[in-house]
Motif scaffolding. Structure first.
Motif, PDB file in Angstrom:
ATOM      1  N   LEU A  13       0.839  -1.208   0.000  1.00 49.89           N
ATOM      2  CA  LEU A  13       0.000   0.000   0.000  1.00 49.89           C
ATOM      3  C   LEU A  13       0.867   1.249   0.000  1.00 49.89           C
ATOM      4  CD1 LEU A  13      -2.921   1.103   0.165  1.00 49.89           C
ATOM      5  CD2 LEU A  13      -2.724   1.039   2.634  1.00 49.89           C
ATOM      6  N   THR A  27      -7.049   9.276  -3.301  1.00 48.41           N
ATOM      7  CA  THR A  27      -8.409   8.990  -3.768  1.00 48.41           C
ATOM      8  C   THR A  27      -8.479   7.579  -4.351  1.00 48.41           C
ATOM      9  OG1 THR A  27      -8.668  11.314  -4.316  1.00 48.41           O
ATOM     10  CG2 THR A  27     -10.248   9.806  -5.313  1.00 48.41           C
ATOM     11  N   ALA A  75      -6.419   5.077  -3.821  1.00 46.50           N
ATOM     12  CA  ALA A  75      -6.183   4.062  -2.776  1.00 46.50           C
ATOM     13  C   ALA A  75      -7.468   3.798  -1.987  1.00 46.50           C
ATOM     14  CB  ALA A  75      -5.061   4.513  -1.854  1.00 46.50           C
ATOM     15  N   GLY A  76      -8.164   4.876  -1.614  1.00 50.64           N
ATOM     16  CA  GLY A  76      -9.421   4.733  -0.858  1.00 50.64           C
ATOM     17  C   GLY A  76     -10.449   3.948  -1.656  1.00 50.64           C
ATOM     18  N   GLN A  77     -10.541   4.287  -2.966  1.00 52.10           N
ATOM     19  CA  GLN A  77     -11.504   3.577  -3.820  1.00 52.10           C
ATOM     20  C   GLN A  77     -11.158   2.092  -3.929  1.00 52.10           C
ATOM     21  OE1 GLN A  77     -11.086   5.822  -7.404  1.00 52.10           O
ATOM     22  NE2 GLN A  77     -12.684   7.302  -6.858  1.00 52.10           N
ATOM     23  N   ILE A  97      -9.525   0.204  -1.809  1.00 56.05           N
ATOM     24  CA  ILE A  97      -9.809  -0.507  -0.555  1.00 56.05           C
ATOM     25  C   ILE A  97     -11.300  -0.819  -0.446  1.00 56.05           C
ATOM     26  CG2 ILE A  97      -9.815  -0.296   1.973  1.00 56.05           C
ATOM     27  CD1 ILE A  97      -7.205   1.313   1.694  1.00 56.05           C
ATOM     28  N   LEU A  98     -12.126   0.200  -0.747  1.00 59.45           N
ATOM     29  CA  LEU A  98     -13.571  -0.014  -0.614  1.00 59.45           C
ATOM     30  C   LEU A  98     -14.114  -0.976  -1.660  1.00 59.45           C
ATOM     31  CD1 LEU A  98     -15.386   3.267   0.391  1.00 59.45           C
ATOM     32  CD2 LEU A  98     -15.208   1.121   1.618  1.00 59.45           C
ATOM     33  N   LEU A 151     -12.722  -3.476  -2.782  1.00 59.97           N
ATOM     34  CA  LEU A 151     -12.406  -4.851  -2.378  1.00 59.97           C
ATOM     35  C   LEU A 151     -13.155  -5.239  -1.100  1.00 59.97           C
ATOM     36  CD1 LEU A 151     -10.596  -7.270  -3.138  1.00 59.97           C
ATOM     37  CD2 LEU A 151      -8.842  -6.353  -1.653  1.00 59.97           C
ATOM     38  N   ALA A 152     -13.205  -4.304  -0.149  1.00 62.56           N
ATOM     39  CA  ALA A 152     -13.735  -4.655   1.182  1.00 62.56           C
ATOM     40  C   ALA A 152     -15.253  -4.640   1.246  1.00 62.56           C
ATOM     41  CB  ALA A 152     -13.174  -3.701   2.227  1.00 62.56           C
ATOM     42  N   ALA A 153     -15.898  -3.867   0.390  1.00 57.20           N
ATOM     43  CA  ALA A 153     -17.357  -3.774   0.470  1.00 57.20           C
ATOM     44  C   ALA A 153     -17.979  -4.127  -0.874  1.00 57.20           C
ATOM     45  CB  ALA A 153     -17.763  -2.364   0.924  1.00 57.20           C
ATOM     46  N   ASN A 154     -17.608  -5.297  -1.382  1.00 57.92           N
ATOM     47  CA  ASN A 154     -18.139  -5.758  -2.656  1.00 57.92           C
ATOM     48  C   ASN A 154     -18.656  -7.185  -2.440  1.00 57.92           C
ATOM     49  OD1 ASN A 154     -18.508  -6.780  -5.246  1.00 57.92           O
ATOM     50  ND2 ASN A 154     -16.832  -5.543  -6.075  1.00 57.92           N
ATOM     51  N   PHE A 197      -7.297  -9.897   2.977  1.00 59.51           N
ATOM     52  CA  PHE A 197      -7.794  -8.653   2.375  1.00 59.51           C
ATOM     53  C   PHE A 197      -6.853  -7.484   2.640  1.00 59.51           C
ATOM     54  CE2 PHE A 197     -11.923  -9.015   0.312  1.00 59.51           C
ATOM     55  CZ  PHE A 197     -12.250 -10.336   0.574  1.00 59.51           C
ATOM     56  N   SER A 198      -6.204  -7.474   3.810  1.00 57.19           N
ATOM     57  CA  SER A 198      -5.315  -6.335   4.072  1.00 57.19           C
ATOM     58  C   SER A 198      -4.120  -6.352   3.117  1.00 57.19           C
ATOM     59  CB  SER A 198      -4.880  -6.273   5.542  1.00 57.19           C
ATOM     60  OG  SER A 198      -4.216  -7.449   5.887  1.00 57.19           O
ATOM     61  N   VAL A 199      -3.706  -7.545   2.670  1.00 57.67           N
ATOM     62  CA  VAL A 199      -2.653  -7.594   1.645  1.00 57.67           C
ATOM     63  C   VAL A 199      -3.252  -7.254   0.280  1.00 57.67           C
ATOM     64  CG1 VAL A 199      -0.804  -8.962   0.624  1.00 57.67           C
ATOM     65  CG2 VAL A 199      -1.461  -9.366   2.963  1.00 57.67           C
ATOM     66  N   PHE A 239      -5.578  -5.125  -0.383  1.00 59.10           N
ATOM     67  CA  PHE A 239      -5.672  -3.659  -0.549  1.00 59.10           C
ATOM     68  C   PHE A 239      -4.370  -3.123  -1.171  1.00 59.10           C
ATOM     69  CE2 PHE A 239      -8.277  -3.661   3.650  1.00 59.10           C
ATOM     70  CZ  PHE A 239      -9.399  -4.091   2.959  1.00 59.10           C
ATOM     71  N   ALA A 294     -22.339  -6.967   1.161  1.00 60.25           N
ATOM     72  CA  ALA A 294     -21.208  -6.036   1.019  1.00 60.25           C
ATOM     73  C   ALA A 294     -20.863  -5.415   2.370  1.00 60.25           C
ATOM     74  CB  ALA A 294     -21.543  -4.956   0.000  1.00 60.25           C
ATOM     75  N   ILE A 352     -14.040  -7.770   7.724  1.00 63.62           N
ATOM     76  CA  ILE A 352     -12.639  -7.417   7.475  1.00 63.62           C
ATOM     77  C   ILE A 352     -12.135  -6.398   8.498  1.00 63.62           C
ATOM     78  CG2 ILE A 352     -11.068  -6.285   5.830  1.00 63.62           C
ATOM     79  CD1 ILE A 352     -12.924  -7.445   3.599  1.00 63.62           C
ATOM     80  N   GLN A 371     -13.193   8.828   1.732  1.00 64.17           N
ATOM     81  CA  GLN A 371     -14.210   8.177   0.905  1.00 64.17           C
ATOM     82  C   GLN A 371     -15.598   8.373   1.498  1.00 64.17           C
ATOM     83  OE1 GLN A 371     -14.056   6.582  -2.113  1.00 64.17           O
ATOM     84  NE2 GLN A 371     -11.976   7.387  -2.156  1.00 64.17           N
ATOM     85  N   ARG A 389     -16.781  11.807   0.841  1.00 61.71           N
ATOM     86  CA  ARG A 389     -17.154  11.924  -0.572  1.00 61.71           C
ATOM     87  C   ARG A 389     -18.530  11.296  -0.815  1.00 61.71           C
ATOM     88  NH1 ARG A 389     -12.066  10.225  -2.646  1.00 61.71           N
ATOM     89  NH2 ARG A 389     -11.196  12.250  -2.163  1.00 61.71           N
TER      90      ARG A 389
END
Lengths: 438, 173
Positions: free
Chosen positions: A26, A46, A48-50, A52-53, A55-58, A285-287, A289, B56, B63, B118, B121
């Motif tokens: 990261l 921006t 990086a944030g996108q 992470i999200l 991957l984490a919230a999909n 998941f942390s890897v 990201f 989701a 996580i 995020q 945003r």
């Protein structure tokens, strides 16, 4: 391109000093992206944030924790332990029969646990004492378990294939289907390797007692539930009834149900399984990201095109490039362990492989590469000096020296190289089932 | 698994334990939801529309409640390519471990900041989920809080340990 070279060097330094791989990726990915992008750090943060999200919230990525949970339920409740028992009843009386039973049981366990080291650890507990009882050579016994365990990450549902799919955006259901025939071939080649060893050194693997047909048939009742669960998941995915995530949910729920019905699931095991699977999920998941951010850096640096241009200047054919990449895997495998290798190499090599004209359907090229890469990682599990499976077995069998285990692996290592060459040269073996699936 | 050589305060242990229970509950809910949604879709022919959006959120909660445990137990995947010569010198190794801990703390807060950006945003742009059209910012703000809790717990742990740790992280896939 110079930024990427500096970035990779920095990554090797930072991660090499023991900084967690995910954070290293990261950090390097974000910093490198900021150095190249006109909007600098603002744009990098921006993106990086996108990443992470995304991957984490999909919901599509729930496939990984669900299959991990299924594997943990199966391993912790011990419902896979009698696979070896059943295999030894059917195969034990043959020449090298207990070694054949070990490899077959490893394949069976791999099909539900998806984990290489869990398979190796379980089989060390159940198979090695039996092989010792029949005076099998220690090196051969330990080598069989170490090699058999590697099948765990190829036969679906495989954690490694899921991670590859997430990072390379390749269809996970296709990867699962592509893993089935290579997984079966892996077992068959190991069977051949065992027979060759038994021909050369028959004293290493004596025959065990022959079980009665009644005992063999009764044994099947212990594994039919798990076999049915595997067929349900893979059949469901193959015929398009489930998505991969749904297959994971059904698999985890089914494994829990089987464990409860067999009275092998206590509240303690249940809670421990959930906590362990959640922790594994968070770790991976942390890897992930970081790997996705490194992917962004590699792309913005124009690396795939430049690497290809460099390779073209060397006059290599596309297959020559594949050979060079596989050589990199062999070298990496001697110093980096399997999971780290996947996270480190996918962002760099996948865009390169995607651009190569290998004469196969481009839609399936990355599916084929996923299998090739996982086989290469499998080989790294038993390659000195860092063979993770060998370390696991060595810690469980302290009276067997490490070098002796490596000696016992030799025949399987040769089988692995033949297997890799087969899959590289005949992609149809890997892709046949996927193409049939459509 | 790596071990801390100092004793953890009961408050930190309780919070960490609580988070791991939340992670476990969230993962179980994820499994149950997928199982039930498959049943509803194929047996009752009534798809659960909210399933994907809830999945989701549950994945994110799993996580980000799991990460603090991973960090506190130092179970992140690491490579350790260049550490052998340093490990032979205890003082130098301790400095390395302190630097790693400081780096981990910095990256954890950095991740929290990225998520905060995020979330802001999403709030400003009224970003909604695909199927149920729920606003996304509350769940992302929740992730920020979870990452921050993890960061604070690890800061406390790192301060107490001051590099006095042994072992090696890792993971089996």
């Amino acid at each position: 391109m110079i930024e990427l070279a500096i970035g990779i060097l920095a990554l090797l330094m930072i991660a090499g000093l023991g900084f967690p791989l995910g954070f290293s990726l990261l950090f390097v990915g974000t910093t490198g992206f900021a150095m190249i992008h006109p909007r600098g750090l603002d744009a990098a943060m921006t993106v990086a944030g996108q990443q992470i999200l995304e991957l984490a919230a999909n919901h599509q990525f729930a496939v990984l924790p669900l299959f991990m949970l299924m594997g943990v339920f199966v391993t912790k409740s011990g419902i896979a332990d009698n696979m070896y028992d059943v295999a030894s009843k059917w195969l034990g009386h043959m020449r090298g029969g207990l070694a054949l039973s070990t490899v077959t049981a490893c394949g069976g366990m791999a099909a539900i646990s998806g984990s290489s080291m869990a398979t190796a650890a379980t089989m060390t507990k159940v198979a090695v004492p039996a092989m010792r009882r029949y005076k099998y050579d220690d090196a051969f016994s330990a080598g069989t378990v170490a090699a058999g365990g590697t099948i765990g990450i190829l036969i679906p549902p495989s954690g490694a294939l899921i991670i590859y799919g997430l990072l390379s955006e390749t269809n996970i259901a296709h990867l699962f289907m592509a893993g089935i025939i290579p997984g079966i071939i892996s077992i068959l080649l190991y069977v051949v390797a065992i027979q060759v060893v038994c021909l050369i050194k028959p004293e290493w693997a004596p025959r065990a007692d022959r079980a009665t047909w009644r005992a063999r048939l009764i044994g099947l009742k212990d594994i039919w539930g798990i076999a049915a669960l595997f067929l349900l998941i893979m059949g469901g995915i193959f015929f398009g009834v489930f998505t991969a995530s749904e297959g994971g949910g059904v698999g985890a729920g089914g494994a829990l149900l089987i464990a409860i019905l067999r009275k092998k699931m206590s509240p303690r095991i249940f809670l421990d399984s959930l906590k362990e699977a959640a922790m594994l999920t968070a770790t991976v998941f942390s890897v992930g990201f970081g790997a996705l951010m490194l992917n962004q850096f590699v792309n913005i640096a124009g690396a795939p095109a430049e690497i290809l241009a460099f390779i073209n200047s060397l006059g290599l054919t596309p297959w020559g490039v594949i050979a060079v990449i596989l050589c990199c895997f062999v070298v990496l495998g001697t110093i980096v362990d399997g999971p780290a290798m996947i996270f480190l190499t996918v962002p760099i090599f996948v865009p390169v492989v995607a651009e190569l004209n290998l004469g196969m359907d481009p839609a399936y090229q990355l599916v084929w590469w996923g299998i090739i890469m996982v086989v290469a990682v499998e080989i790294s599990f038993i390659t000195p000096p860092i063979g993770m499976n060998v370390f696991v077995i060595s810690s469980m069998l302290p009276d067997v020296p490490l070098m002796k285990i490596y000696k016992g692996i030799t025949a399987f290592f040769i089988a692995d190289l033949i297997r890799l060459a087969m899959f590289v040269n005949f992609p149809g073996i890997v892709l046949w089932l996927v193409k049939w699936m459509g | 698994m790596p071990e801390s050589t100092t004793k953890e305060s009961s408050f930190v242990s309780k919070v960490t334990e609580f988070l791991s229970y939340i992670a476990a509950l969230s993962l179980f809910s994820l499994m149950a939801l997928v199982f039930i949604s498959v049943f509803f879709r194929y047996i009752l022919n009534e798809p659960l529309l909210f399933a994907e959006d809830v999945m989701a959120i549950l994945l994110g909660v799993t996580i980000f409640t799991g990460v603090p445990s991973v960090t506190l137990n130092r179970r992140h995947i690491s490579v350790d390519l260049l550490t052998t010569p340093i490990k032979k010198r205890p003082m130098l190794n301790r400095i390395r471990l302190v630097i790693i801990d400081v780096g981990v703390i910095a990256m954890t807060y950095f991740m929290a900041y990225l998520m905060f950006q995020q979330a802001t945003r999403y709030y400003q742009r009224d970003t909604i989920s695909n199927t149920m059209e729920w606003p996304l910012y509350p769940s992302v703000f929740l992730f920020v809080v979870l990452i921050l809790i993890g960061g604070l717990l690890f800061t406390h742990r790192a301060y107490r340990d001051k590099g006095k740790i042994k072992g090696h992280g890792g993971i089996d896939i």
